[in-house]
Scaffold this motif. Structure first.
Motif, mmCIF file in Angstrom:
data_model
loop_
_atom_site.group_PDB
_atom_site.id
_atom_site.type_symbol
_atom_site.label_atom_id
_atom_site.label_comp_id
_atom_site.label_asym_id
_atom_site.label_seq_id
_atom_site.Cartn_x
_atom_site.Cartn_y
_atom_site.Cartn_z
ATOM 1 N N ASN A 77 24.491 -55.446 27.887
ATOM 2 C CA ASN A 77 24.521 -54.055 27.465
ATOM 3 C C ASN A 77 23.738 -53.168 28.430
ATOM 4 N N ARG A 81 25.545 -50.254 30.781
ATOM 5 C CA ARG A 81 25.192 -48.837 30.667
ATOM 6 C C ARG A 81 24.714 -48.264 31.996
ATOM 7 N N GLY A 258 30.028 -46.628 21.328
ATOM 8 C CA GLY A 258 28.873 -46.060 22.025
ATOM 9 C C GLY A 258 27.989 -45.252 21.091
ATOM 10 N N THR A 260 24.863 -43.835 22.542
ATOM 11 C CA THR A 260 24.044 -42.988 23.407
ATOM 12 C C THR A 260 24.951 -42.321 24.438
ATOM 13 N N GLU A 262 24.820 -42.567 27.690
ATOM 14 C CA GLU A 262 25.230 -43.563 28.675
ATOM 15 C C GLU A 262 26.228 -44.549 28.078
ATOM 16 N N GLY A 263 25.996 -44.914 26.808
ATOM 17 C CA GLY A 263 26.873 -45.884 26.164
ATOM 18 C C GLY A 263 28.289 -45.377 25.988
ATOM 19 N N ARG A 267 31.641 -46.741 28.189
ATOM 20 C CA ARG A 267 32.702 -47.393 27.423
ATOM 21 C C ARG A 267 34.029 -46.653 27.559
#
Length: 298
Positions: A77, A81, A258, A260, A262-263, A267
């Motif tokens: 993870n 990210r 996701g 966040t 960045e997440g 994705r």
């Protein structure tokens, strides 16, 4: 894992390893290389694993032949990210390596990317301040999240894209995308962009005309003379809808998971990369359908 997916992932790994050299790490190099990380991320998207824990269990059980080292969920993870710039570069590199890249016709549209439903989740989400409430016309309901603005060729090959607040005017986003990378339009003389009624604006027409770009979109019934080529838009409109269907129906864009900035970003990019990779590989092997994932998704 099927032979077709094996071939796709091998070709992707070789391309990324050859063309996207990254700076050397200080200290001990990572056991999972950047090329392996990108390949693993594409495999996850193509095979439809939303949960990273389930995906890594599957990878540990079935993919050790291709990936000698597979990280645990926290490490995967964290690496994924942090790899958003690398994934964006991979998308551009694969797209530019196809014969579709210099197509002088673009299609632009936006689609919702929902990030939460309950009010409690909205209040506590790390996406607060970036995501917002918008309205989805396809489902006739409001949602909380972002909008994916995608510019692609008629075959569905992504040219450029952005995630934005759904309250931001999509005409402003299109202008920003073109202004951010002016060389994309400059290398395509006589560029034609096909859009829907949401992109009607005299200011946008002037902005594009100053850059040698023509925008073709439906006109209002009670305003002016329709463009002679306007009847063709009904057919072309199905192209962008089919691209959205590939991202949402086959690559599960709405189940990105996701939590966040960045997440969500990586994705969404992960799924765009998977679609780009399929188009790139299908063109290379002469497959009859350019944007088909059927041979790889099982």
């Amino acid at each position: 894992m099927t032979t077709e997916l094996d071939t796709l992932l091998t070709a992707l790994y070789v391309h990324v390893d050859d063309h996207l050299k990254t700076p050397r790490w200080r200290g001990r190099p990572p056991r999972l290389t950047d090329a392996e990380l990108v390949t693993l991320a594409v495999a996850q998207a193509v095979l439809g694993f939303h949960c990273e824990a389930r995906w890594l269990r599957f990878a540990h059980a079935h993919l050790h032949g291709m990936f000698p080292y597979l990280p645990q969920r926290p490490a995967y993870n964290k690496r994924l990210r942090a790899a958003l710039p690398l994934v964006k570069r991979a998308i551009r590199s694969l797209a530019a390596d196809t014969d579709l890249w210099l197509d002088p016709v673009w299609i632009v549209d936006s689609t919702p990317v929902e990030c939460a439903r309950s009010r409690e989740t909205v209040k506590r989400s790390d996406l607060a301040g970036w995501a917002n409430y918008g309205y989805c016309h396809s489902h006739s309901r409001f949602y909380w999240g972002l909008k994916l603005h995608l510019v692609c060729t008629p075959a569905g090959l992504p040219v450029t894209w952005a995630l934005a607040d759904p309250k931001i005017d999509e005409r402003q986003v299109l202008a920003a995308l073109i202004d951010d990378e002016p060389h994309l339009a400059a290398t395509r003389p006589g560029l034609l962009i096909l859009a829907d009624k949401g992109y009607i604006a005299a200011e946008l027409d002037r902005f594009l005309a100053a850059r040698g770009i023509q925008l073709l979109r439906p006109s209002y019934r009670n305003r002016g003379t329709p463009h002679p080529a306007e009847p063709l838009l009904k057919t072309v409109r199905q192209l962008i809808e089919s691209v959205n269907d590939t991202l949402k129906g086959q690559l599960d864009l709405e189940q990105h998971g996701g939590r966040t900035i960045e997440g969500v970003g990586v994705r969404v990019a992960q799924r765009i990369l998977a679609m780009t990779c399929a188009i790139w590989h299908n063109r290379a092997i002469g497959a009859p359908i350019t944007r088909s994932l059927i041979a790889y998704d099982h």
